[in-house]
Design a protein around this motif. Structure first.
Motif, PDB file in Angstrom:
ATOM      1  N   ALA A  23      18.050 -25.257  16.164  1.00 47.37           N
ATOM      2  CA  ALA A  23      19.332 -24.969  17.035  1.00 47.37           C
ATOM      3  C   ALA A  23      19.505 -23.811  18.138  1.00 47.37           C
ATOM      4  O   ALA A  23      20.060 -23.872  19.111  1.00 47.37           O
ATOM      5  N   GLY A  24      18.919 -22.665  17.532  1.00 50.30           N
ATOM      6  CA  GLY A  24      18.890 -21.415  18.513  1.00 50.30           C
ATOM      7  C   GLY A  24      18.133 -21.773  19.771  1.00 50.30           C
ATOM      8  O   GLY A  24      18.603 -21.288  20.701  1.00 50.30           O
ATOM      9  N   ILE A  25      16.887 -22.551  19.641  1.00 51.20           N
ATOM     10  CA  ILE A  25      16.299 -22.638  20.775  1.00 51.20           C
ATOM     11  C   ILE A  25      16.964 -23.639  21.952  1.00 51.20           C
ATOM     12  O   ILE A  25      17.198 -23.338  23.053  1.00 51.20           O
ATOM     13  N   GLN A  26      17.782 -24.823  21.251  1.00 50.25           N
ATOM     14  CA  GLN A  26      18.396 -25.478  22.022  1.00 50.25           C
ATOM     15  C   GLN A  26      19.675 -24.751  22.799  1.00 50.25           C
ATOM     16  O   GLN A  26      20.096 -24.841  23.975  1.00 50.25           O
ATOM     17  N   ALA A  27      20.352 -23.829  21.838  1.00 44.79           N
ATOM     18  CA  ALA A  27      21.511 -22.916  22.454  1.00 44.79           C
ATOM     19  C   ALA A  27      21.045 -22.304  23.488  1.00 44.79           C
ATOM     20  O   ALA A  27      21.649 -21.957  24.416  1.00 44.79           O
ATOM     21  N   SER A  28      19.922 -21.623  23.339  1.00 52.50           N
ATOM     22  CA  SER A  28      19.341 -20.808  24.407  1.00 52.50           C
ATOM     23  C   SER A  28      19.000 -21.367  25.530  1.00 52.50           C
ATOM     24  O   SER A  28      19.200 -20.788  26.670  1.00 52.50           O
ATOM     25  N   GLN A  29      18.450 -22.787  25.591  1.00 52.55           N
ATOM     26  CA  GLN A  29      18.160 -23.400  26.805  1.00 52.55           C
ATOM     27  C   GLN A  29      19.486 -23.805  27.464  1.00 52.55           C
ATOM     28  O   GLN A  29      19.595 -23.743  28.563  1.00 52.55           O
ATOM     29  N   THR A  30      20.594 -24.116  26.727  1.00 48.25           N
ATOM     30  CA  THR A  30      21.720 -24.259  27.494  1.00 48.25           C
ATOM     31  C   THR A  30      22.220 -23.048  28.033  1.00 48.25           C
ATOM     32  O   THR A  30      22.896 -23.215  29.068  1.00 48.25           O
ATOM     33  N   MET A  31      22.037 -21.844  27.549  1.00 49.09           N
ATOM     34  CA  MET A  31      22.399 -20.673  28.427  1.00 49.09           C
ATOM     35  C   MET A  31      21.681 -20.527  29.533  1.00 49.09           C
ATOM     36  O   MET A  31      22.233 -20.009  30.727  1.00 49.09           O
ATOM     37  N   VAL A  32      20.484 -20.713  29.576  1.00 48.88           N
ATOM     38  CA  VAL A  32      19.328 -20.805  30.713  1.00 48.88           C
ATOM     39  C   VAL A  32      19.906 -21.637  31.771  1.00 48.88           C
ATOM     40  O   VAL A  32      20.066 -21.410  32.945  1.00 48.88           O
ATOM     41  N   ASN A  33      20.159 -22.966  31.431  1.00 49.05           N
ATOM     42  CA  ASN A  33      20.654 -23.980  32.184  1.00 49.05           C
ATOM     43  C   ASN A  33      22.022 -23.763  32.826  1.00 49.05           C
ATOM     44  O   ASN A  33      22.220 -23.962  33.958  1.00 49.05           O
ATOM     45  N   ALA A  34      22.947 -22.768  32.040  1.00 46.38           N
ATOM     46  CA  ALA A  34      24.248 -22.584  32.740  1.00 46.38           C
ATOM     47  C   ALA A  34      24.080 -21.490  33.677  1.00 46.38           C
ATOM     48  O   ALA A  34      24.873 -21.194  34.292  1.00 46.38           O
ATOM     49  N   GLY A  35      22.918 -20.931  33.600  1.00 47.12           N
ATOM     50  CA  GLY A  35      22.553 -19.758  34.659  1.00 47.12           C
ATOM     51  C   GLY A  35      23.251 -18.178  34.348  1.00 47.12           C
ATOM     52  O   GLY A  35      23.829 -17.484  35.158  1.00 47.12           O
ATOM     53  N   VAL A  36      23.533 -18.103  33.016  1.00 53.03           N
ATOM     54  CA  VAL A  36      24.271 -16.768  32.513  1.00 53.03           C
ATOM     55  C   VAL A  36      23.010 -15.673  32.562  1.00 53.03           C
ATOM     56  O   VAL A  36      21.948 -15.863  32.266  1.00 53.03           O
ATOM     57  N   GLU A  37      23.625 -14.479  32.754  1.00 56.31           N
ATOM     58  CA  GLU A  37      22.854 -13.272  32.759  1.00 56.31           C
ATOM     59  C   GLU A  37      22.736 -12.522  31.552  1.00 56.31           C
ATOM     60  O   GLU A  37      21.998 -11.840  31.375  1.00 56.31           O
ATOM     61  N   SER A  38      23.721 -12.594  30.837  1.00 61.05           N
ATOM     62  CA  SER A  38      23.810 -11.719  29.532  1.00 61.05           C
ATOM     63  C   SER A  38      24.754 -12.860  28.603  1.00 61.05           C
ATOM     64  O   SER A  38      25.225 -13.741  28.593  1.00 61.05           O
ATOM     65  N   VAL A  39      24.229 -12.344  27.175  1.00 59.58           N
ATOM     66  CA  VAL A  39      24.991 -13.419  26.177  1.00 59.58           C
ATOM     67  C   VAL A  39      25.455 -12.318  25.056  1.00 59.58           C
ATOM     68  O   VAL A  39      24.891 -11.020  24.978  1.00 59.58           O
ATOM     69  N   ILE A  40      26.747 -12.403  24.672  1.00 62.37           N
ATOM     70  CA  ILE A  40      27.372 -11.454  23.802  1.00 62.37           C
ATOM     71  C   ILE A  40      27.533 -12.297  22.407  1.00 62.37           C
ATOM     72  O   ILE A  40      28.249 -13.540  22.468  1.00 62.37           O
ATOM     73  N   THR A  41      26.991 -11.822  21.275  1.00 64.56           N
ATOM     74  CA  THR A  41      27.071 -12.428  19.981  1.00 64.56           C
ATOM     75  C   THR A  41      27.103 -11.471  19.016  1.00 64.56           C
ATOM     76  O   THR A  41      27.352 -10.215  19.257  1.00 64.56           O
ATOM     77  N   GLY A  42      26.910 -12.372  17.824  1.00 66.88           N
ATOM     78  CA  GLY A  42      26.933 -11.200  16.610  1.00 66.88           C
ATOM     79  C   GLY A  42      25.527 -11.279  16.135  1.00 66.88           C
ATOM     80  O   GLY A  42      24.582 -10.217  16.775  1.00 66.88           O
ATOM     81  N   ASN A  43      24.803 -12.133  15.338  1.00 67.58           N
ATOM     82  CA  ASN A  43      23.175 -12.038  15.081  1.00 67.58           C
ATOM     83  C   ASN A  43      22.575 -13.057  15.876  1.00 67.58           C
ATOM     84  O   ASN A  43      23.128 -14.260  16.232  1.00 67.58           O
ATOM     85  N   ILE A  44      21.153 -12.908  16.036  1.00 65.71           N
ATOM     86  CA  ILE A  44      20.457 -13.882  16.846  1.00 65.71           C
ATOM     87  C   ILE A  44      19.069 -13.900  16.147  1.00 65.71           C
ATOM     88  O   ILE A  44      18.535 -12.717  15.924  1.00 65.71           O
ATOM     89  N   GLY A  45      18.469 -15.176  15.953  1.00 70.27           N
ATOM     90  CA  GLY A  45      17.146 -15.399  15.423  1.00 70.27           C
ATOM     91  C   GLY A  45      16.105 -14.962  16.460  1.00 70.27           C
ATOM     92  O   GLY A  45      16.180 -15.063  17.745  1.00 70.27           O
ATOM     93  N   PRO A  46      14.942 -14.884  16.086  1.00 74.11           N
ATOM     94  CA  PRO A  46      13.701 -14.752  16.802  1.00 74.11           C
ATOM     95  C   PRO A  46      13.478 -15.582  17.766  1.00 74.11           C
ATOM     96  O   PRO A  46      13.127 -15.417  19.023  1.00 74.11           O
ATOM     97  N   ASN A  47      13.631 -17.124  17.630  1.00 74.60           N
ATOM     98  CA  ASN A  47      13.141 -18.145  18.515  1.00 74.60           C
ATOM     99  C   ASN A  47      14.546 -18.001  19.552  1.00 74.60           C
ATOM    100  O   ASN A  47      14.054 -18.258  20.801  1.00 74.60           O
ATOM    101  N   SER A  48      15.673 -17.773  19.276  1.00 75.31           N
ATOM    102  CA  SER A  48      16.554 -17.751  20.427  1.00 75.31           C
ATOM    103  C   SER A  48      16.253 -16.553  21.227  1.00 75.31           C
ATOM    104  O   SER A  48      16.332 -16.698  22.370  1.00 75.31           O
ATOM    105  N   MET A  49      15.929 -15.422  20.538  1.00 75.31           N
ATOM    106  CA  MET A  49      15.753 -14.314  21.287  1.00 75.31           C
ATOM    107  C   MET A  49      14.411 -14.347  22.292  1.00 75.31           C
ATOM    108  O   MET A  49      14.566 -14.004  23.422  1.00 75.31           O
TER     109      MET A  49
END
Length: 146
Positions: free
Chosen positions: A53-79
């Motif tokens: 899920a983390g990898i897929q969510a991260s890829q969604t952010m890449v595809n959306a063209g975001v420059e920064s993410v604000i969150t609580g916790n984040i796992g190693p694969n997402s990071m």
């Protein structure tokens, strides 16, 4: 510039949730200069994934063209995915989205440079099945009929 915030239902009045990969949605805020120009809520399609899920969510952010993410916790694969794409991650759990964006613009949010949870700490959808067929062997001492 676009900033993505991990949210539950999404929107500027929602709170930054403590999870990234399995958050309900991402509120993507568009910034011009130091002003919020607009926002959109993007449902997190990775929420129900049995794994990755983390990898897929991260890829969604890449595809959306975001420059920064604000969150609580984040796992190693997402990071790892976000870092490779040059997306910076900031901590803002518990804040309202609008408050977190303003704090980001003022340089008040702490940057997260490494994962905040161990690998495999996500909320996987385990599919294990019990197959036990045990039989009770109790020796009751009841006061039966007289």
């Amino acid at each position: 510039m676009k900033i993505a915030i991990s949210t539950g239902k999404g929107g500027m009045d929602d709170a930054v949730v403590p999870v990234f990969g399995r958050c309900g949605s991402f509120t993507i805020v568009e910034i011009e200069g130091d002003e919020i120009r607009g926002s959109e809520v993007v449902p997190n399609q990775a929420t129900q994934s049995p794994s990755g899920a983390g990898i897929q969510a991260s890829q969604t952010m890449v595809n959306a063209g975001v420059e920064s993410v604000i969150t609580g916790n984040i796992g190693p694969n997402s990071m790892m995915v976000l870092k490779q794409a040059g997306i910076k991650v900031f901590s803002g759990a518990g804040m309202k989205v609008e408050e977190a964006v303003k704090a980001y613009l003022e340089g008040k949010l702490q940057e997260i440079s490494d994962s905040t949870v161990p690998g495999g700490a996500g909320m996987g959808l385990g599919m294990g099945r019990g197959t036990g067929m045990g039989r009770g062997q109790g020796r009751g001492q009841g006061a039966g009929r007289r």
